[in-house]
Design a protein around this motif. Sequence first.
Motif, PDB file in Angstrom:
ATOM      1  N   GLY A   8       9.170   3.091  -0.006  1.00  0.00           N
ATOM      2  CA  GLY A   8       8.036   2.210   0.328  1.00  0.00           C
ATOM      3  C   GLY A   8       8.513   1.195   1.355  1.00  0.00           C
ATOM      4  N   GLY A  12       4.672  -4.188   3.101  1.00  0.00           N
ATOM      5  CA  GLY A  12       4.800  -5.641   3.191  1.00  0.00           C
ATOM      6  C   GLY A  12       6.091  -6.140   2.559  1.00  0.00           C
ATOM      7  N   ILE A  13       6.473  -5.582   1.435  1.00  0.00           N
ATOM      8  CA  ILE A  13       7.761  -5.927   0.815  1.00  0.00           C
ATOM      9  C   ILE A  13       8.861  -5.076   1.424  1.00  0.00           C
ATOM     10  N   TYR A  33      12.650   5.023   3.117  1.00  0.00           N
ATOM     11  CA  TYR A  33      11.663   6.093   2.939  1.00  0.00           C
ATOM     12  C   TYR A  33      10.277   5.501   2.802  1.00  0.00           C
ATOM     13  N   ARG A  37       4.824   5.131   8.995  1.00  0.00           N
ATOM     14  CA  ARG A  37       5.465   4.041   9.767  1.00  0.00           C
ATOM     15  C   ARG A  37       6.972   3.869   9.574  1.00  0.00           C
ATOM     16  N   PRO A  76       9.465  -0.429  -3.976  1.00  0.00           N
ATOM     17  CA  PRO A  76       8.295  -1.289  -3.769  1.00  0.00           C
ATOM     18  C   PRO A  76       7.095  -0.487  -3.229  1.00  0.00           C
ATOM     19  N   GLY A  78       3.534   1.438  -3.165  1.00  0.00           N
ATOM     20  CA  GLY A  78       2.277   1.328  -3.911  1.00  0.00           C
ATOM     21  C   GLY A  78       1.354   0.306  -3.313  1.00  0.00           C
ATOM     22  N   ARG A  81      -2.192  -6.260  -4.811  1.00  0.00           N
ATOM     23  CA  ARG A  81      -3.481  -6.812  -5.276  1.00  0.00           C
ATOM     24  C   ARG A  81      -4.296  -7.411  -4.133  1.00  0.00           C
ATOM     25  N   SER A 118       7.126  -2.027  -7.933  1.00  0.00           N
ATOM     26  CA  SER A 118       5.697  -1.656  -7.933  1.00  0.00           C
ATOM     27  C   SER A 118       5.008  -2.088  -9.217  1.00  0.00           C
ATOM     28  N   VAL A 121       4.404  -3.770 -13.304  1.00  0.00           N
ATOM     29  CA  VAL A 121       5.776  -3.537 -13.766  1.00  0.00           C
ATOM     30  C   VAL A 121       5.832  -3.254 -15.281  1.00  0.00           C
ATOM     31  N   VAL A 146      11.866  -5.342 -11.818  1.00  0.00           N
ATOM     32  CA  VAL A 146      12.325  -6.520 -11.070  1.00  0.00           C
ATOM     33  C   VAL A 146      11.349  -7.680 -11.306  1.00  0.00           C
ATOM     34  N   LEU A 149      11.230 -12.528  -9.099  1.00  0.00           N
ATOM     35  CA  LEU A 149      10.348 -13.479  -8.399  1.00  0.00           C
ATOM     36  C   LEU A 149       9.847 -14.566  -9.359  1.00  0.00           C
ATOM     37  N   HIS A 177       5.851  -9.008 -16.605  1.00  0.00           N
ATOM     38  CA  HIS A 177       5.588  -9.511 -15.257  1.00  0.00           C
ATOM     39  C   HIS A 177       4.092  -9.438 -14.950  1.00  0.00           C
ATOM     40  N   ALA A 224       2.417 -11.305  -2.656  1.00  0.00           N
ATOM     41  CA  ALA A 224       3.706 -11.835  -2.183  1.00  0.00           C
ATOM     42  C   ALA A 224       4.565 -10.717  -1.591  1.00  0.00           C
ATOM     43  N   THR A 225       5.068 -10.947  -0.399  1.00  0.00           N
ATOM     44  CA  THR A 225       5.940  -9.938   0.228  1.00  0.00           C
ATOM     45  C   THR A 225       7.286 -10.569   0.610  1.00  0.00           C
TER      46      THR A 225
HETATM   47  P1  NAI Z   1       2.061  -2.627   0.920  1.00  0.00           P
HETATM   48  O1  NAI Z   1       0.778  -1.887   0.804  1.00  0.00           O
HETATM   49  O2  NAI Z   1       2.221  -3.584   2.035  1.00  0.00           O
HETATM   50  O3  NAI Z   1       3.265  -1.580   1.023  1.00  0.00           O
HETATM   51  C1  NAI Z   1       3.393  -0.522   0.143  1.00  0.00           C
HETATM   52  C2  NAI Z   1       4.086   0.607   0.884  1.00  0.00           C
HETATM   53  O4  NAI Z   1       4.207   1.694  -0.043  1.00  0.00           O
HETATM   54  C3  NAI Z   1       3.300   1.131   2.098  1.00  0.00           C
HETATM   55  O5  NAI Z   1       4.120   1.155   3.240  1.00  0.00           O
HETATM   56  C4  NAI Z   1       2.887   2.530   1.690  1.00  0.00           C
HETATM   57  O6  NAI Z   1       2.842   3.458   2.759  1.00  0.00           O
HETATM   58  C5  NAI Z   1       4.000   2.866   0.712  1.00  0.00           C
HETATM   59  N1  NAI Z   1       3.667   3.993  -0.164  1.00  0.00           N
HETATM   60  C6  NAI Z   1       2.484   4.294  -0.740  1.00  0.00           C
HETATM   61  N2  NAI Z   1       2.603   5.445  -1.434  1.00  0.00           N
HETATM   62  C7  NAI Z   1       3.887   5.845  -1.307  1.00  0.00           C
HETATM   63  C8  NAI Z   1       4.618   6.956  -1.772  1.00  0.00           C
HETATM   64  N3  NAI Z   1       4.058   7.901  -2.534  1.00  0.00           N
HETATM   65  N4  NAI Z   1       5.913   7.040  -1.430  1.00  0.00           N
HETATM   66  C9  NAI Z   1       6.500   6.100  -0.675  1.00  0.00           C
HETATM   67  N5  NAI Z   1       5.865   5.035  -0.192  1.00  0.00           N
HETATM   68  C10 NAI Z   1       4.566   4.920  -0.495  1.00  0.00           C
HETATM   69  O7  NAI Z   1       2.310  -3.335  -0.492  1.00  0.00           O
HETATM   70  P2  NAI Z   1       3.390  -4.486  -0.835  1.00  0.00           P
HETATM   71  O8  NAI Z   1       2.778  -5.796  -0.587  1.00  0.00           O
HETATM   72  O9  NAI Z   1       4.660  -4.128  -0.177  1.00  0.00           O
HETATM   73  O10 NAI Z   1       3.501  -4.313  -2.433  1.00  0.00           O
HETATM   74  C11 NAI Z   1       4.094  -3.164  -2.983  1.00  0.00           C
HETATM   75  C12 NAI Z   1       4.059  -3.220  -4.504  1.00  0.00           C
HETATM   76  O11 NAI Z   1       4.864  -4.286  -4.994  1.00  0.00           O
HETATM   77  C13 NAI Z   1       2.668  -3.465  -5.089  1.00  0.00           C
HETATM   78  O12 NAI Z   1       2.476  -2.628  -6.200  1.00  0.00           O
HETATM   79  C14 NAI Z   1       2.716  -4.914  -5.518  1.00  0.00           C
HETATM   80  O13 NAI Z   1       1.805  -5.195  -6.560  1.00  0.00           O
HETATM   81  C15 NAI Z   1       4.152  -5.004  -5.993  1.00  0.00           C
HETATM   82  N6  NAI Z   1       4.667  -6.375  -6.104  1.00  0.00           N
HETATM   83  C16 NAI Z   1       5.577  -6.618  -7.092  1.00  0.00           C
HETATM   84  C17 NAI Z   1       6.090  -7.872  -7.291  1.00  0.00           C
HETATM   85  C18 NAI Z   1       7.097  -8.108  -8.378  1.00  0.00           C
HETATM   86  O14 NAI Z   1       7.420  -9.274  -8.634  1.00  0.00           O
HETATM   87  N7  NAI Z   1       7.626  -7.091  -9.036  1.00  0.00           N
HETATM   88  C19 NAI Z   1       5.683  -9.005  -6.439  1.00  0.00           C
HETATM   89  C20 NAI Z   1       4.774  -8.651  -5.392  1.00  0.00           C
HETATM   90  C21 NAI Z   1       4.272  -7.377  -5.253  1.00  0.00           C
END
Ligand code: NAI
Length: 326
Positions: A8, A12-13, A33, A37, A76, A78, A81, A118, A121, A146, A149, A177, A224-225
């Motif tokens: 992922g 954003g992350i 991976y 993009r 990361p 998925g 929100r 993702s 959690v 994780v 945060l 989480h 949050a990213t």
């Molecule tokens: P994002 O939408 O910006 O990026 C997600 C990336 O995952 C995209 O590049 C997308 O193409 C990719 N992706 C989707 N399906 C995939 C697959 N099958 N294989 C590989 N990559 C794939 O989202 P963002 O902001 O990066 O958030 C990602 C996740 O992290 C979300 O589920 C979010 O809720 C979670 N998150 C977790 C936190 C924590 O404290 N554990 C804090 C903030 C976000």
Amino acid sequence: MVAVAVLGAAGGIGQPISLLLKLNTEITKLHLYDIVRCPGVGADVSHINTDSEVKTFQGATQLKECLEGMQIVVIPAGVPRKPGMTRDDLFNINAGIVRDLVQAVAEACPKAFVCIISNPVNSTVPIAAEVLKKNGVYDPRRVFGVTTLDVVRSSRFIRDIRPEFSCSRSVTVIGGHSGNTIIPILSSLAAELNLSTEEVDALTHRIQFGGDEVVKAKNGEGSATLSMAYAGSRFVSSLIAAVKGRPASECSYIDLDAHPSAAESAAHIGVTGLSHFSLPVALGPDGVDGIAPHDKPGAREAELIKEAVVAIKSNIAAGTAFVLNK
Ligand code: NAI
């Protein structure tokens, strides 16, 4: 050699965490991976003059190759929100993404440490555990949700109201989480920092719902990213330290079977009947190596734990059922 994969990586992350991991001079191989993009992100990160070798992989057909030989896999991938959503609202999309990525881990690098970012959690970590169990390669010491945060936010938010509190000081955060499953242990700090009951309540609420501040401010553009990338890279750095024999600990959402002291510590604070819970984890060369010394929950936190246990139980059941009922 330390080989790390980010699944992922173009998100954003994914992008800032890839940058921060490229800056970690202990990492020798960095595999990025995504399903979109990724070549651009990989080419960009690969120009940074640290020694690690960056390789880029895109699309399911390249996933196994990406994972071959990896020791740490950070996930990361998925959807994030949007305003008004809870983390559980992401389950329908992210559960399948995490299941499929962890299936590839089971086949290509079953001994890797798996760090799941993702959301939700509370459910995606049990999903990962069930997938690895199905493949006969599950080691509960090696799978982490994780939650760093929440710890990062706790330190910073306390510093906001007590400037004498050092931001680099870690705060114990247990539970899960999401919203009211996040339980910062503030009782002993309250005495030390002379926090009133109102201040403790306000801090607890801000830590539990800090993610909403970002979701609201981003106004539909995600959650949050940048702070998450920082928190995730801190977690990976601690894991690498532990693997290399340096003492390290982080709060993390783990399988309570990972170590006898985990189940014991959980039971001690009234957590029974759950497979997973976040605790302050002592990390060692094989992952979870015990429970780190931590502040004990006070009476108010004991009440919060009771509520959290109910919610986490149903989150775990949803994750487990998602894999077992397929
Ligand atoms: P994002 O939408 O910006 O990026 C997600 C990336 O995952 C995209 O590049 C997308 O193409 C990719 N992706 C989707 N399906 C995939 C697959 N099958 N294989 C590989 N990559 C794939 O989202 P963002 O902001 O990066 O958030 C990602 C996740 O992290 C979300 O589920 C979010 O809720 C979670 N998150 C977790 C936190 C924590 O404290 N554990 C804090 C903030 C976000």
